[in-house]
Each structure stands twice: as structure tokens, then as C-alpha cells.
Write a protein that holds these residues in place. Sequence first.
Motif, PDB file in Angstrom:
ATOM      1  N   ALA A   1       0.901  -1.215   0.051  1.00 38.64           N
ATOM      2  CA  ALA A   1       0.055  -0.019  -0.019  1.00 38.64           C
ATOM      3  C   ALA A   1       0.853   1.402  -0.162  1.00 38.64           C
ATOM      4  O   ALA A   1       2.006   1.486   0.827  1.00 38.64           O
ATOM      5  CB  ALA A   1      -0.972  -0.115   1.213  1.00 38.64           C
TER       6      ALA A   1
ATOM      7  N   LEU B   1      -3.866   1.581  -2.279  1.00 40.61           N
ATOM      8  CA  LEU B   1      -3.912   2.975  -1.771  1.00 40.61           C
ATOM      9  C   LEU B   1      -4.125   3.199  -0.318  1.00 40.61           C
ATOM     10  O   LEU B   1      -5.136   2.537   0.082  1.00 40.61           O
ATOM     11  CB  LEU B   1      -4.463   3.616  -2.921  1.00 40.61           C
ATOM     12  CG  LEU B   1      -4.068   3.983  -4.237  1.00 40.61           C
ATOM     13  CD1 LEU B   1      -4.904   4.776  -4.969  1.00 40.61           C
ATOM     14  CD2 LEU B   1      -2.689   4.233  -4.429  1.00 40.61           C
TER      15      LEU B   1
ATOM     16  N   ALA C   1      -5.673   6.373   1.223  1.00 41.05           N
ATOM     17  CA  ALA C   1      -6.045   7.653   0.564  1.00 41.05           C
ATOM     18  C   ALA C   1      -6.759   8.409   1.826  1.00 41.05           C
ATOM     19  O   ALA C   1      -7.101   7.870   2.922  1.00 41.05           O
ATOM     20  CB  ALA C   1      -7.052   7.227  -0.284  1.00 41.05           C
TER      21      ALA C   1
ATOM     22  N   LEU D   1      -8.751   2.212 -12.194  1.00 35.66           N
ATOM     23  CA  LEU D   1      -7.885   2.032 -10.921  1.00 35.66           C
ATOM     24  C   LEU D   1      -7.521   0.453 -10.953  1.00 35.66           C
ATOM     25  O   LEU D   1      -6.372   0.189 -10.820  1.00 35.66           O
ATOM     26  CB  LEU D   1      -8.610   2.025  -9.653  1.00 35.66           C
ATOM     27  CG  LEU D   1      -8.788   3.594  -9.139  1.00 35.66           C
ATOM     28  CD1 LEU D   1      -9.821   3.808  -8.116  1.00 35.66           C
ATOM     29  CD2 LEU D   1      -7.315   3.903  -8.446  1.00 35.66           C
TER      30      LEU D   1
ATOM     31  N   ILE E   1      -4.459  -1.747  -9.123  1.00 36.39           N
ATOM     32  CA  ILE E   1      -4.868  -1.263  -7.854  1.00 36.39           C
ATOM     33  C   ILE E   1      -5.970  -2.364  -7.560  1.00 36.39           C
ATOM     34  O   ILE E   1      -6.934  -2.411  -7.970  1.00 36.39           O
ATOM     35  CB  ILE E   1      -5.418   0.117  -7.497  1.00 36.39           C
ATOM     36  CG1 ILE E   1      -4.487   1.275  -8.006  1.00 36.39           C
ATOM     37  CG2 ILE E   1      -6.169   0.268  -6.223  1.00 36.39           C
ATOM     38  CD1 ILE E   1      -3.148   0.843  -7.320  1.00 36.39           C
TER      39      ILE E   1
ATOM     40  N   ILE F   1      -8.119  -0.210  -1.695  1.00 38.50           N
ATOM     41  CA  ILE F   1      -8.094   1.335  -1.398  1.00 38.50           C
ATOM     42  C   ILE F   1      -8.750   1.207   0.124  1.00 38.50           C
ATOM     43  O   ILE F   1      -9.623   0.888   0.642  1.00 38.50           O
ATOM     44  CB  ILE F   1      -8.926   2.156  -2.072  1.00 38.50           C
ATOM     45  CG1 ILE F   1      -8.469   2.153  -3.564  1.00 38.50           C
ATOM     46  CG2 ILE F   1      -8.443   3.651  -1.810  1.00 38.50           C
ATOM     47  CD1 ILE F   1      -9.073   2.924  -4.554  1.00 38.50           C
TER      48      ILE F   1
ATOM     49  N   LEU G   1     -12.687  -2.076  -0.919  1.00 43.98           N
ATOM     50  CA  LEU G   1     -12.565  -0.827  -0.272  1.00 43.98           C
ATOM     51  C   LEU G   1     -12.832  -1.177   1.102  1.00 43.98           C
ATOM     52  O   LEU G   1     -13.618  -1.693   1.663  1.00 43.98           O
ATOM     53  CB  LEU G   1     -13.756   0.368  -0.851  1.00 43.98           C
ATOM     54  CG  LEU G   1     -13.856   0.772  -2.293  1.00 43.98           C
ATOM     55  CD1 LEU G   1     -14.874   1.830  -2.343  1.00 43.98           C
ATOM     56  CD2 LEU G   1     -12.656   1.155  -2.728  1.00 43.98           C
TER      57      LEU G   1
END
Length: 222
Positions: free
Chosen positions: A11, A71, A73, A90, A95, A98, A118
Motif C-alpha cells: 500500500a 492505496l 487514501a 484503478l 490497484i 483502497i 474498499l
Amino acid sequence: MSDQGIISGLAAPLPLENLDTDQIMPKQFLRGIDKAGLDKGLLYDLRFDGLGRPRPDFILDRPGYAESDMLIAGANFGCGSSREHAVWGLMQFGIRAIIAPSFGEIFYFNALNNGLVLITLEPAAVRTLMERSTASGRSLPVDIDLHAQRLSAQDMQYPFTMAARHRDMFLQGTDLTGSTLARLPEIEAFAHTYWERFPWNRNVAHVAREYLAAQRAASPAA
């Protein structure tokens, strides 16, 4: 990995709040009629300067973060318009997950329905993950356990929640269509019971069209 419920990756921190879908996938990359090539447009203005040259200070272009597939974020990631291309871009870029304190609502469901994981954590937890990755100068190894709904990174562990429907989709490796078809017997049983109780509602549009056609045919010519 063989277990679809365990997602392991690297990440990178992207500490930008309110990063909207126009920034994630600028409008000039929406001209195609398919999903191909959207990875080239991902975060374009952050990745490239006005002449189209790569920005060496962009986090995913730095040597320690180039292999990142997750990521970390800022809050309200993916706010703005309902641009599903942002999710596709993405994923094409590589990716897979997230982590953020919050997400734009439409983006959130677009992502989960397309297979992009997510994870919502408390702001303090996200800040700690960012700080660890930034201090080390490299991507932070992260394990996401969908079974236990727990995220692990180094000596840190954080619980998270995910709707059972979306968690099951990831665990079973299916999408919205497959998730719906898995309940086909229940759907058919409901439909059978419903039409027995309310037979006058069945094929209403078809019956109405036939009735109007018959009325027109029976009417004298003008």
C-alpha cells in the motif's frame, strides 16, 4: 492466492482528501466505447505535467512505491460524479484495494460491485498507516482478511465492516449478476407466490397493448 478472502499487497500513501472521480479519471479519457486503456488516464494530472511528462515526485513513480497495488487514501475518496470509469481505471492500473476513512457513496458501490476492495477505517488508523509507509520510504505490506474483517500491517491490526452481500461476492469470486443468480430458486418461488396472489398484475403492459390494438381494430375508419 488460493483463498479469495485473504488479500495481501503493498500500500502506498495518497494523502489527498476529497479526491473526486474527475481527478481519478479525467473526462478526456471517457471517449472510448469500451473500457480499454483507462489505466493511462488514471490520476493523469497528478502523474504527468502539462507537457505530458511523468512527474517524478508522484508517489507511484517513486522507486519504493512502484510495485504498490493498494492505496492508503484521504477522506471522501471518489466523491463527485458517478463515473464508473474511475473504478475501471484503478483496477486496470493494478490497484486491488483502497483504504480510507470514507468514500464517495456512488464510487463505493461502483467499486465493490466491480471487485475493487474498499476498506473504511477510523481517520487515526489511516493516518498511522500513512505515516508508517511515508517514514519507511516504501510501500507498506498489508493483509486484508475478509473472513475476520480485519486489516493487518506490521504490528498493527484494525477491524473493519463490510456488508455481507459484498463480502460474499469477494469470497465466492462472483459479481452482481452471479450473486443474484445464486438466489434464483428463492426469486422464482417469490414470483410464483406473488402471481398467485395478484394475477391481475401479471403481464399488464402486454395485456394493455392487446386490448388497445383490439379497440383500434374494432373502431370504424375515420
